[in-house]
Design a protein around this motif. Structure first.
Motif, PDB file in Angstrom:
ATOM      1  N   ARG A 105       0.833  -1.209   0.000  1.00  0.00           N
ATOM      2  CA  ARG A 105       0.000   0.000   0.000  1.00  0.00           C
ATOM      3  C   ARG A 105       0.860   1.249   0.000  1.00  0.00           C
ATOM      4  O   ARG A 105       0.566   2.218  -0.710  1.00  0.00           O
ATOM      5  N   LEU A 106       1.943   1.259   0.783  1.00  0.00           N
ATOM      6  CA  LEU A 106       2.817   2.418   0.825  1.00  0.00           C
ATOM      7  C   LEU A 106       3.412   2.697  -0.551  1.00  0.00           C
ATOM      8  O   LEU A 106       3.414   3.844  -1.016  1.00  0.00           O
ATOM      9  N   ALA A 107       3.935   1.665  -1.215  1.00  0.00           N
ATOM     10  CA  ALA A 107       4.540   1.852  -2.534  1.00  0.00           C
ATOM     11  C   ALA A 107       3.503   2.334  -3.548  1.00  0.00           C
ATOM     12  O   ALA A 107       3.794   3.192  -4.388  1.00  0.00           O
ATOM     13  N   ARG A 108       2.292   1.807  -3.458  1.00  0.00           N
ATOM     14  CA  ARG A 108       1.233   2.233  -4.384  1.00  0.00           C
ATOM     15  C   ARG A 108       0.895   3.712  -4.181  1.00  0.00           C
ATOM     16  O   ARG A 108       0.789   4.471  -5.147  1.00  0.00           O
ATOM     17  N   LEU A 109       0.748   4.119  -2.932  1.00  0.00           N
ATOM     18  CA  LEU A 109       0.436   5.518  -2.654  1.00  0.00           C
ATOM     19  C   LEU A 109       1.603   6.433  -3.031  1.00  0.00           C
ATOM     20  O   LEU A 109       1.393   7.549  -3.525  1.00  0.00           O
ATOM     21  N   ARG A 110       2.818   5.956  -2.800  1.00  0.00           N
ATOM     22  CA  ARG A 110       3.994   6.753  -3.158  1.00  0.00           C
ATOM     23  C   ARG A 110       4.038   7.014  -4.656  1.00  0.00           C
ATOM     24  O   ARG A 110       4.461   8.083  -5.093  1.00  0.00           O
ATOM     25  N   ARG A 111       3.598   6.047  -5.445  1.00  0.00           N
ATOM     26  CA  ARG A 111       3.583   6.200  -6.904  1.00  0.00           C
ATOM     27  C   ARG A 111       2.301   6.868  -7.401  1.00  0.00           C
ATOM     28  O   ARG A 111       2.106   7.018  -8.599  1.00  0.00           O
ATOM     29  N   GLN A 112       1.434   7.240  -6.482  1.00  0.00           N
ATOM     30  CA  GLN A 112       0.162   7.884  -6.805  1.00  0.00           C
ATOM     31  C   GLN A 112      -0.704   7.022  -7.721  1.00  0.00           C
ATOM     32  O   GLN A 112      -1.355   7.508  -8.657  1.00  0.00           O
ATOM     33  N   TYR A 113      -0.724   5.725  -7.436  1.00  0.00           N
ATOM     34  CA  TYR A 113      -1.567   4.783  -8.172  1.00  0.00           C
ATOM     35  C   TYR A 113      -2.843   4.507  -7.380  1.00  0.00           C
ATOM     36  O   TYR A 113      -2.792   4.317  -6.158  1.00  0.00           O
ATOM     37  N   THR A 114      -3.945   4.445  -8.085  1.00  0.00           N
ATOM     38  CA  THR A 114      -5.167   3.953  -7.471  1.00  0.00           C
ATOM     39  C   THR A 114      -5.125   2.430  -7.473  1.00  0.00           C
ATOM     40  O   THR A 114      -4.295   1.821  -8.163  1.00  0.00           O
ATOM     41  N   LEU A 115      -6.005   1.823  -6.690  1.00  0.00           N
ATOM     42  CA  LEU A 115      -6.095   0.357  -6.710  1.00  0.00           C
ATOM     43  C   LEU A 115      -6.387  -0.141  -8.121  1.00  0.00           C
ATOM     44  O   LEU A 115      -5.817  -1.133  -8.577  1.00  0.00           O
ATOM     45  N   LYS A 116      -7.274   0.562  -8.809  1.00  0.00           N
ATOM     46  CA  LYS A 116      -7.657   0.159 -10.168  1.00  0.00           C
ATOM     47  C   LYS A 116      -6.476   0.232 -11.121  1.00  0.00           C
ATOM     48  O   LYS A 116      -6.257  -0.701 -11.918  1.00  0.00           O
ATOM     49  N   LEU A 117      -5.692   1.316 -11.041  1.00  0.00           N
ATOM     50  CA  LEU A 117      -4.556   1.459 -11.950  1.00  0.00           C
ATOM     51  C   LEU A 117      -3.505   0.389 -11.696  1.00  0.00           C
ATOM     52  O   LEU A 117      -2.975  -0.207 -12.648  1.00  0.00           O
ATOM     53  N   LEU A 118      -3.207   0.123 -10.429  1.00  0.00           N
ATOM     54  CA  LEU A 118      -2.224  -0.914 -10.133  1.00  0.00           C
ATOM     55  C   LEU A 118      -2.735  -2.276 -10.592  1.00  0.00           C
ATOM     56  O   LEU A 118      -1.968  -3.083 -11.142  1.00  0.00           O
ATOM     57  N   ALA A 119      -4.024  -2.540 -10.395  1.00  0.00           N
ATOM     58  CA  ALA A 119      -4.602  -3.811 -10.831  1.00  0.00           C
ATOM     59  C   ALA A 119      -4.447  -3.998 -12.336  1.00  0.00           C
ATOM     60  O   ALA A 119      -4.093  -5.079 -12.816  1.00  0.00           O
ATOM     61  N   GLU A 120      -4.666  -2.922 -13.087  1.00  0.00           N
ATOM     62  CA  GLU A 120      -4.520  -3.003 -14.542  1.00  0.00           C
ATOM     63  C   GLU A 120      -3.076  -3.280 -14.944  1.00  0.00           C
ATOM     64  O   GLU A 120      -2.816  -4.037 -15.879  1.00  0.00           O
ATOM     65  N   LYS A 121      -2.132  -2.681 -14.217  1.00  0.00           N
ATOM     66  CA  LYS A 121      -0.718  -2.836 -14.571  1.00  0.00           C
ATOM     67  C   LYS A 121      -0.196  -4.246 -14.279  1.00  0.00           C
ATOM     68  O   LYS A 121       0.727  -4.715 -14.935  1.00  0.00           O
ATOM     69  N   VAL A 122      -0.780  -4.907 -13.280  1.00  0.00           N
ATOM     70  CA  VAL A 122      -0.296  -6.248 -12.919  1.00  0.00           C
ATOM     71  C   VAL A 122      -1.229  -7.357 -13.387  1.00  0.00           C
ATOM     72  O   VAL A 122      -0.964  -8.533 -13.144  1.00  0.00           O
ATOM     73  N   GLY A 123      -2.327  -7.004 -14.056  1.00  0.00           N
ATOM     74  CA  GLY A 123      -3.226  -8.011 -14.599  1.00  0.00           C
ATOM     75  C   GLY A 123      -4.069  -8.727 -13.565  1.00  0.00           C
ATOM     76  O   GLY A 123      -4.365  -9.924 -13.722  1.00  0.00           O
ATOM     77  N   LEU A 124      -4.464  -7.997 -12.514  1.00  0.00           N
ATOM     78  CA  LEU A 124      -5.320  -8.576 -11.481  1.00  0.00           C
ATOM     79  C   LEU A 124      -6.603  -7.746 -11.363  1.00  0.00           C
ATOM     80  O   LEU A 124      -6.698  -6.644 -11.912  1.00  0.00           O
ATOM     81  N   SER A 125      -7.563  -8.268 -10.637  1.00  0.00           N
ATOM     82  CA  SER A 125      -8.773  -7.499 -10.360  1.00  0.00           C
ATOM     83  C   SER A 125      -8.473  -6.490  -9.253  1.00  0.00           C
ATOM     84  O   SER A 125      -7.580  -6.691  -8.425  1.00  0.00           O
ATOM     85  N   THR A 126      -9.236  -5.404  -9.258  1.00  0.00           N
ATOM     86  CA  THR A 126      -9.084  -4.402  -8.203  1.00  0.00           C
ATOM     87  C   THR A 126      -9.330  -5.031  -6.831  1.00  0.00           C
ATOM     88  O   THR A 126      -8.618  -4.725  -5.859  1.00  0.00           O
ATOM     89  N   LYS A 127     -10.286  -5.919  -6.741  1.00  0.00           N
ATOM     90  CA  LYS A 127     -10.603  -6.570  -5.474  1.00  0.00           C
ATOM     91  C   LYS A 127      -9.425  -7.401  -4.986  1.00  0.00           C
ATOM     92  O   LYS A 127      -9.119  -7.400  -3.780  1.00  0.00           O
ATOM     93  N   MET A 128      -8.728  -8.075  -5.898  1.00  0.00           N
ATOM     94  CA  MET A 128      -7.611  -8.923  -5.475  1.00  0.00           C
ATOM     95  C   MET A 128      -6.448  -8.065  -4.958  1.00  0.00           C
ATOM     96  O   MET A 128      -5.821  -8.403  -3.944  1.00  0.00           O
ATOM     97  N   VAL A 129      -6.178  -6.954  -5.635  1.00  0.00           N
ATOM     98  CA  VAL A 129      -5.117  -6.064  -5.156  1.00  0.00           C
ATOM     99  C   VAL A 129      -5.486  -5.525  -3.779  1.00  0.00           C
ATOM    100  O   VAL A 129      -4.648  -5.438  -2.881  1.00  0.00           O
ATOM    101  N   SER A 130      -6.753  -5.179  -3.604  1.00  0.00           N
ATOM    102  CA  SER A 130      -7.230  -4.703  -2.309  1.00  0.00           C
ATOM    103  C   SER A 130      -7.030  -5.756  -1.227  1.00  0.00           C
ATOM    104  O   SER A 130      -6.633  -5.433  -0.099  1.00  0.00           O
ATOM    105  N   GLU A 131      -7.268  -7.000  -1.565  1.00  0.00           N
ATOM    106  CA  GLU A 131      -7.076  -8.083  -0.599  1.00  0.00           C
ATOM    107  C   GLU A 131      -5.610  -8.222  -0.218  1.00  0.00           C
ATOM    108  O   GLU A 131      -5.277  -8.483   0.942  1.00  0.00           O
ATOM    109  N   TYR A 132      -4.716  -8.037  -1.181  1.00  0.00           N
ATOM    110  CA  TYR A 132      -3.283  -8.138  -0.894  1.00  0.00           C
ATOM    111  C   TYR A 132      -2.824  -7.034   0.063  1.00  0.00           C
ATOM    112  O   TYR A 132      -1.820  -7.187   0.757  1.00  0.00           O
ATOM    113  N   GLU A 133      -3.550  -5.905   0.092  1.00  0.00           N
ATOM    114  CA  GLU A 133      -3.156  -4.796   0.964  1.00  0.00           C
ATOM    115  C   GLU A 133      -3.730  -4.901   2.371  1.00  0.00           C
ATOM    116  O   GLU A 133      -3.348  -4.135   3.252  1.00  0.00           O
TER     117      GLU A 133
END
Length: 368
Positions: free
Chosen positions: A11-39
């Motif tokens: 979560r810290l790295a994502r916020l530092r890069r100013q990524y939303t959950l949705k944007l990070l999910a798109e970049k790594v090929g996962l669902s937004t919900k799955m990225v949220s679960e990882y955090e």
């Protein structure tokens, strides 16, 4: 499968890069919900190696950063005083707070290896800003003389000062207390004069608004008043009353206090040196010369002396800036951006195994 995945660091790295959950999910090929679960904490889902690698590539952080189990307590947003909150986007604010958390991590590493200056920042809550400025000058034995270097003064009294390499002036500066340690972060894009004022402004927050206050214009005005009176004591400005003051003289006099021309004009008005007419005339003339956003004959930007000494000591022990980044599991550009870019030259690749060992921590002594 990695067994030590740390959700807070994702979560810290994502916020530092100013990524939303949705944007990070798109970049790594996962669902937004799955990225949220990882955090989510405590860790419920351990990412497979390919997912961890995808996070590392997308966020440009080493995989080890996400596996580090060192306690990384979040900085309470309510304790952070921002220099220009209303100009900031929410993503910029979150990124700045994330930088603050990384600064705490770096400070903890330094504090474990070096005997850093002890905190000497009193609690002046409830005290009028100009009185607080006089009190801290007395507490720190400054008299009425001009402060030669604001960063060095803060560090001498135990304030941990870091730089911000944000590519925007919307994030001017901010400060907070964490575990009874005061922190100040300064944007490196500001002029030397404005950076000094920012440092004094943040000291005002640390003294007057310790451990968090509601954000607002009144709070910022108090910190501005404190900074002006700290850098330009009334006793040193008032003697210029009844003297010819024009923009040319202001541009010369500002070097007495190492402040911007605009800051000096405002302080001269506030202490009674300038009449309302003189003040308005000077403000108009200064605006025409672009002095609201730049300086003529400006000073060099101040940098940290403590960090410079620490990095020199580490280099003598075979630990270059790049090796320090590896040791902390932080990207080199992120580390250098927080450390005033000190130590990038001749960073080298000296083997960590060549580092000397010692049972005592070097003591960093600062002089006035």
């Amino acid at each position: 499968m990695f067994e030590q995945f740390n959700p807070a660091r994702l979560r810290l790295a994502r916020l530092r890069r100013q990524y939303t959950l949705k944007l990070l999910a798109e970049k790594v090929g996962l669902s937004t919900k799955m990225v949220s679960e990882y955090e989510k904490e405590p860790c419920r889902y351990n990412p497979p190696e390919e997912t961890l690698s995808a996070f590392a590539v997308a966020l440009n952080y080493p995989k080890e950063f996400f596996m580090d189990t060192d306690n990384l307590e979040p900085v309470d947003r309510d304790t952070v005083s921002f220099r220009a909150l209303k100009r900031m986007k929410a993503s910029q604010m979150h990124a700045a707070v994330a930088a603050g958390e990384i600064g705490v991590l770096i400070n903890n590493f330094f504090d474990n290896k070096f005997s850093l200056p002890k905190t000497n920042v009193p609690d002046y809550r409830g005290i009028e800003p100009s009185s607080a400025a006089s009190a801290i000058r007395s507490e720190w034995d400054l008299g009425h003389r001009s402060i030669s270097n604001m960063i060095h003064l803060l560090e001498k009294n135990g304030v941990r000062v870091f730089s911000l390499s944000e590519n925007t002036q919307d994030v001017d500066a901010f400060s907070f207390w964490k575990d009874n340690v005061p922190y100040v972060f300064l944007n490196t894009q500001k002029s030397g004069e404005r950076s000094r004022f920012d440092a004094a402004h943040e000291l005002g927050h640390l003294l007057l608004h310790a451990h968090g206050v509601p954000q607002g214009k009144d709070i910022e005005a108090e910190a501005d008043s404190f900074a002006a009176n700290l850098l330009m004591p009334k006793e040193t400005v008032l003697p210029y009353k009844n003297k010819l003051i024009n923009l040319s003289s202001v541009l010369k006099l500002k070097h007495n206090w190492k402040v911007s021309a605009m800051a000096l004009i405002v302080q001269m008005k506030n202490v009674g040196v300038l009449s309302e007419w003189q003040y308005k005339t000077l403000i108009i003339d200064a605006g025409k010369m672009g002095l609201r956003t730049r300086e003529i004959d400006g000073i060099d930007r101040e940098r940290s002396l403590v960090i410079e000494k620490i990095l020199l000591s580490l280099r003598e022990d075979g630990i270059s800036m790049s090796k320090l980044a590896q040791l902390l599991h932080i990207p080199l550009d992120e580390l250098s951006g927080l450390l005033f870019s000190i130590g990038l030259v001749n960073s080298g690749n000296t083997d960590m195994n060549q580092a000397k060992t010692a049972n005592t921590r070097p003591y960093l002594r600062l002089v006035k």
